[in-house]
Design a protein around this motif. Structure first.
Motif, PDB file in Angstrom:
ATOM      1  N   THR A 159     104.891   9.940  17.101  1.00 24.27           N
ATOM      2  CA  THR A 159     105.946  10.740  17.698  1.00 24.27           C
ATOM      3  C   THR A 159     106.079  10.240  19.140  1.00 24.27           C
ATOM      4  O   THR A 159     107.233  10.109  19.596  1.00 24.27           O
ATOM      5  CB  THR A 159     105.512  12.155  17.859  1.00 24.27           C
ATOM      6  OG1 THR A 159     105.507  12.600  16.360  1.00 24.27           O
ATOM      7  CG2 THR A 159     106.607  13.040  18.267  1.00 24.27           C
ATOM      8  N   ASP A 160     104.995  10.271  20.273  1.00 21.48           N
ATOM      9  CA  ASP A 160     105.109   9.683  21.330  1.00 21.48           C
ATOM     10  C   ASP A 160     105.755   8.406  21.445  1.00 21.48           C
ATOM     11  O   ASP A 160     106.605   8.173  22.203  1.00 21.48           O
ATOM     12  CB  ASP A 160     103.670   9.981  22.107  1.00 21.48           C
ATOM     13  CG  ASP A 160     103.075  11.079  22.105  1.00 21.48           C
ATOM     14  OD1 ASP A 160     103.701  12.020  22.296  1.00 21.48           O
ATOM     15  OD2 ASP A 160     101.950  11.121  22.245  1.00 21.48           O
ATOM     16  N   LEU A 161     105.398   7.425  20.694  1.00 19.61           N
ATOM     17  CA  LEU A 161     105.837   5.996  20.707  1.00 19.61           C
ATOM     18  C   LEU A 161     107.419   6.032  20.346  1.00 19.61           C
ATOM     19  O   LEU A 161     108.131   5.261  20.731  1.00 19.61           O
ATOM     20  CB  LEU A 161     105.086   5.111  19.891  1.00 19.61           C
ATOM     21  CG  LEU A 161     103.672   4.703  20.482  1.00 19.61           C
ATOM     22  CD1 LEU A 161     102.951   4.110  19.540  1.00 19.61           C
ATOM     23  CD2 LEU A 161     103.417   4.389  21.720  1.00 19.61           C
ATOM     24  N   LEU A 162     107.686   6.993  19.189  1.00 16.97           N
ATOM     25  CA  LEU A 162     109.132   7.009  18.810  1.00 16.97           C
ATOM     26  C   LEU A 162     110.095   7.367  20.042  1.00 16.97           C
ATOM     27  O   LEU A 162     111.039   6.835  20.112  1.00 16.97           O
ATOM     28  CB  LEU A 162     109.137   7.970  17.687  1.00 16.97           C
ATOM     29  CG  LEU A 162     110.689   8.162  17.029  1.00 16.97           C
ATOM     30  CD1 LEU A 162     110.987   6.622  16.536  1.00 16.97           C
ATOM     31  CD2 LEU A 162     110.637   9.057  15.950  1.00 16.97           C
ATOM     32  N   GLN A 163     109.653   8.409  20.685  1.00 21.70           N
ATOM     33  CA  GLN A 163     110.546   8.944  21.836  1.00 21.70           C
ATOM     34  C   GLN A 163     110.635   7.619  22.872  1.00 21.70           C
ATOM     35  O   GLN A 163     111.658   7.458  23.664  1.00 21.70           O
ATOM     36  CB  GLN A 163     109.666   9.963  22.538  1.00 21.70           C
ATOM     37  CG  GLN A 163     109.652  11.216  21.650  1.00 21.70           C
ATOM     38  CD  GLN A 163     109.165  12.459  22.386  1.00 21.70           C
ATOM     39  OE1 GLN A 163     108.516  12.368  23.420  1.00 21.70           O
ATOM     40  NE2 GLN A 163     109.410  13.595  21.936  1.00 21.70           N
ATOM     41  N   VAL A 164     109.479   6.720  22.985  1.00 17.86           N
ATOM     42  CA  VAL A 164     109.563   5.608  24.081  1.00 17.86           C
ATOM     43  C   VAL A 164     110.567   4.744  23.474  1.00 17.86           C
ATOM     44  O   VAL A 164     111.265   4.250  24.119  1.00 17.86           O
ATOM     45  CB  VAL A 164     108.289   5.119  24.119  1.00 17.86           C
ATOM     46  CG1 VAL A 164     108.444   3.580  24.999  1.00 17.86           C
ATOM     47  CG2 VAL A 164     107.018   6.033  24.686  1.00 17.86           C
ATOM     48  N   TYR A 165     110.433   4.212  22.305  1.00 16.58           N
ATOM     49  CA  TYR A 165     111.389   3.357  21.753  1.00 16.58           C
ATOM     50  C   TYR A 165     112.754   3.637  21.581  1.00 16.58           C
ATOM     51  O   TYR A 165     113.859   3.026  21.722  1.00 16.58           O
ATOM     52  CB  TYR A 165     111.004   2.968  20.233  1.00 16.58           C
ATOM     53  CG  TYR A 165     109.653   2.214  20.259  1.00 16.58           C
ATOM     54  CD1 TYR A 165     109.140   1.519  21.278  1.00 16.58           C
ATOM     55  CD2 TYR A 165     108.490   2.434  19.062  1.00 16.58           C
ATOM     56  CE1 TYR A 165     107.817   0.887  21.422  1.00 16.58           C
ATOM     57  CE2 TYR A 165     107.540   1.966  19.290  1.00 16.58           C
ATOM     58  CZ  TYR A 165     107.056   1.241  20.296  1.00 16.58           C
ATOM     59  OH  TYR A 165     105.773   0.752  20.396  1.00 16.58           O
TER      60      TYR A 165
END
Length: 425
Positions: free
Chosen positions: A195-201
């Motif tokens: 979820t954290d990485l999805l927000q970054v991308y």
């Protein structure tokens, strides 16, 4: 005689000066030293963060936060000359919220009209500096990112591997003396949730940038809590991610991790070594021997401070100081002790003496090949009495934000120091 129309073209001197100041590309100011106040004589903002730039002339604490550390001493020296109504000029960099730095020129002279004031101008010279760099040949990207004190990574978009990393990033991630080239973004980000990485991308896809909190995994598998700014950029037809990191205050990974040069404990050291000492020099030798073999410290000094007499008495151990006598006297004015007292410092760290403007550095440290040092003050009844100084032959050997070297031995050292001094009296 001139007619009334031509009279309108004759302006009072104050009006002409006022118009000139408003068109001057810099902040014009007057400091009334006796009244402890500053007056800004024009409205020039200098930068989008103009108010902050103005405030560094008023607030020394803000200056320590926003002036690039390598330039802080230069700025502070000029500021002291301003307060002493002496002419001065210096250039320094100010960090912006985006992590980049802008160049400023500070110039001042005694006010010829007001006997208790200094007047001057603070100018944004970033464009001028950039044009000089451009005319001298375009620096390599690897050189440019070294201008950043914060850890910086450049990651290839196509395969998500590190393309370049500056010294600060290699230090933080445990790749000292190595290149991070080829390390994958997946390895660095592996302790974050999907979820954290999805927000970054999503931020990068829709806005070309993202900022927030990330967990960064270093070479030893430790997880650092960081604030991060990521921006998509293009360089020589290659798409890259520009990543700037900074440790958060709640980063538990770094607590208790010794920093090279700032080794706070000596696990195999016996306090009996201090008990056997009978002189200041033997105490200092015991501390020097207690340091790990890989420590960059090559010498240790003790400075005894006598402010009322305007002197400091220095005793040193280690090759650079072995031939010097004990209690070698230097003026208090211009000393490390004076800087600590005047600036209210918890410690005093010089990362590169070759850039210093302090008298003591040129009198004591530079001639003996000392390029960096970490000085810790000790007070007796709220009066600065001793300064313990760890010295290295290489620049950048000590982290100003880390605890003092051998911090765990300081109180025992002080107790035995008092004993040795009383015995010798």
């Amino acid at each position: 005689m001139p007619d009334s129309a031509s009279n309108k073209d004759i302006f009072p001197e104050e009006t002409v000066l006022s118009r000139y100041l408003e068109n001057l590309p810099g902040i014009v100011w007057r400091i009334d030293i006796a009244g402890n106040d500053i007056t800004f004589l024009n409205k020039y903002a200098a930068s989008p963060e103009g108010e902050k730039v103005r405030t560094i002339l008023q607030n020394p604490h803000l200056a320590r936060e926003v002036v690039v550390p390598e330039d802080l001493e230069t700025f502070q020296h000029s500021h002291q000359l301003i307060l002493g109504r002496r002419s001065t000029a210096c250039s320094f960099r100010v960090r912006q919220q985006n992590g980049l730095a802008k160049w400023f020129k500070l110039m001042s002279m005694p006010d010829p009209v007001h006997p208790t004031s200094s007047v001057g101008v603070l100018m944004d010279i970033t464009g001028h500096v950039n044009s000089i760099l451009a005319s001298a040949g375009r620096p390599k990207l690897s050189t440019k990112i070294e201008m950043m004190n914060a850890p910086v990574l450049l990651v290839r978009f196509v395969d998500r591997t590190v393309y370049l990393a500056n010294t600060a990033a290699r230090h933080m991630l445990g790749y000292e003396g190595q290149d991070l080239g080829g390390i994958s973004l997946h390895d660095l980000f592996r302790n974050n949730t999907d979820t954290d990485l999805l927000q970054v991308y999503e931020g990068l896809i829709f806005s070309d940038n993202w900022s927030g909190h990330l967990r960064i995994t270093d070479a030893m598998g430790r997880c650092h809590q960081c604030s991060a700014r990521i921006q998509a950029i293009a360089r020589n037809e290659e798409n890259l991610l520009w990543i700037v990191l900074s440790h958060r205050n709640d980063c538990t990974t770094c607590r208790g991790v010794p920093v090279r040069g700032n080794e706070t404990v000596a696990p195999r050291f016996s306090l009996k070594s201090l008990k056997r000492c009978t002189s200041v020099r033997s105490l200092l030798r015991a501390l020097l021997k207690a340091l790990p073999k890989e420590s960059p410290t090559s010498a240790i000094l003790l400075s005894r401070i006598f402010i009322s007499k305007n002197v400091v008495a220095v005793t040193g151990v280690g090759a650079p100081f072995e031939t010097d006598p004990e209690d070698f006297v230097h003026p208090y004015e211009g000393s490390i002790a004076e800087s600590i007292v005047r600036l209210g410092q918890a410690n005093h760290v010089v990362v590169d003496t070759s850039k210093s403007i302090k008298a003591i550095d040129w009198a004591l440290f530079i001639p003996r090949g000392i390029r960096s040092y970490y000085a810790t003050p000790f007070f007796v009844d709220d009066v600065l009495t001793y300064v313990l100084i760890f010295c290295a032959a290489e620049p950048d050997s000590y982290d100003p934000d880390s605890d003092a070297p051998l911090l765990g031995l300081h109180q025992d050292f002080l107790a035995h120091l008092e004993r040795c001094l009383q015995t010798s009296r």
